[in-house]
Design an enzyme around this catalytic site. Structure first.
Site, PDB file in Angstrom:
ATOM      1  N   HIS A  29       0.881  -1.151   0.059  1.00  0.00           N
ATOM      2  CA  HIS A  29      -0.042  -0.124   0.084  1.00  0.00           C
ATOM      3  C   HIS A  29       0.800   1.209   0.042  1.00  0.00           C
ATOM      4  CE1 HIS A  29      -3.697   2.271   1.404  1.00  0.00           C
ATOM      5  NE2 HIS A  29      -2.660   3.038   1.758  1.00  0.00           N
ATOM      6  N   GLU A  30       1.916   1.331   0.954  1.00  0.00           N
ATOM      7  CA  GLU A  30       2.685   2.532   1.019  1.00  0.00           C
ATOM      8  C   GLU A  30       3.671   2.436   0.041  1.00  0.00           C
ATOM      9  OE1 GLU A  30       1.832   4.696   3.204  1.00  0.00           O
ATOM     10  OE2 GLU A  30       0.423   3.356   4.378  1.00  0.00           O
ATOM     11  N   HIS A  33       1.904   4.495  -3.064  1.00  0.00           N
ATOM     12  CA  HIS A  33       1.865   5.755  -2.962  1.00  0.00           C
ATOM     13  C   HIS A  33       2.957   6.607  -3.384  1.00  0.00           C
ATOM     14  CE1 HIS A  33      -2.002   6.033  -0.799  1.00  0.00           C
ATOM     15  NE2 HIS A  33      -1.679   5.534   0.293  1.00  0.00           N
TER      16      HIS A  33
END
Length: 207
Positions: A29-30, A33
């Site tokens: 997820h990170e 980003h």
């Protein structure tokens, strides 16, 4: 709240399997980003080492300790909105994380579908289903229009007049919304389970 750490001696296989799935899902997820921010012109996260799946970098020691104790974890990637190119770049960077969890959740469940069809019930099947539900939970949770979550960043992009980052009222709102999230966690998990069930049903109809 029960200590998640108790599974370390009660069921170490469950503890370490869940830890790997949670850390992997949050780190992916990170990472996305950071990757999306870089593609749209902001190299802040990349320069700080967030183009990695290393949980120490993406989650941090405090998050890892909290996960071991109570099963709650998070990650955070720095984004400089001033460097982003494009009107909708902030929203797209924010959406990159939850959409990644949506894809990972589907892949976990697709693996579970293939496993149960060929080998039946097993611990691996349980973990694949858990990974699918967890990632769907991360998808749903992060899309909530709350300051500090990805959904809040999307709303801020389209309604900058809200000024959530600086408004004093948003701090109080965030506190009460966090309390509401804890109170309604079972409903969010139930929504993720329902989405997982629908995914498996779809796979069964297609294949």
């Amino acid at each position: 709240m029960d200590l998640f750490l108790r599974y370390l001696w009660e069921n170490p296989r469950l503890f370490f399997s869940a830890a790997v799935i949670v850390c992997f899902s949050i780190c992916c997820h990170e990472f996305m980003h950071a990757f999306a921010a870089l593609k749209f012109g902001d190299d802040t996260a990349a320069n700080r080492g967030h183009l990695t799946l290393n949980p120490l970098r993406q989650m941090g020691i405090v998050s890892l300790i909290m996960f071991c104790l109570v099963g709650i974890a998070w990650g955070q990637v720095p984004v400089d909105l001033r460097k982003l190119r494009g009107r909708f770049a902030p929203a797209l960077v924010a959406l990159a994380g939850p959409l990644t969890n949506l894809v990972i959740g589907f892949l976990f469940l697709a693996g579970a579908f293939l496993l149960v069809r060929n080998f039946g019930e097993s611990f691996a099947l349980q973990m694949l289903c858990y990974g699918g539900i967890l990632n769907y939970l991360l998808f749903i949770l992060n899309l909530l229009p709350i300051p500090g979550l990805d959904g809040g960043a999307v709303v801020q992009n389209f309604l900058p007049q809200l000024n959530w980052d600086r408004a004093e009222w948003s701090k109080g709102l965030l506190f009460f919304l966090i309390l509401a999230l804890f109170a309604g966690f079972d409903y969010l998990w139930g929504a993720a389970e329902f989405l997982a069930q629908q995914t498996l049903s779809l796979l069964a109809r297609v294949f």
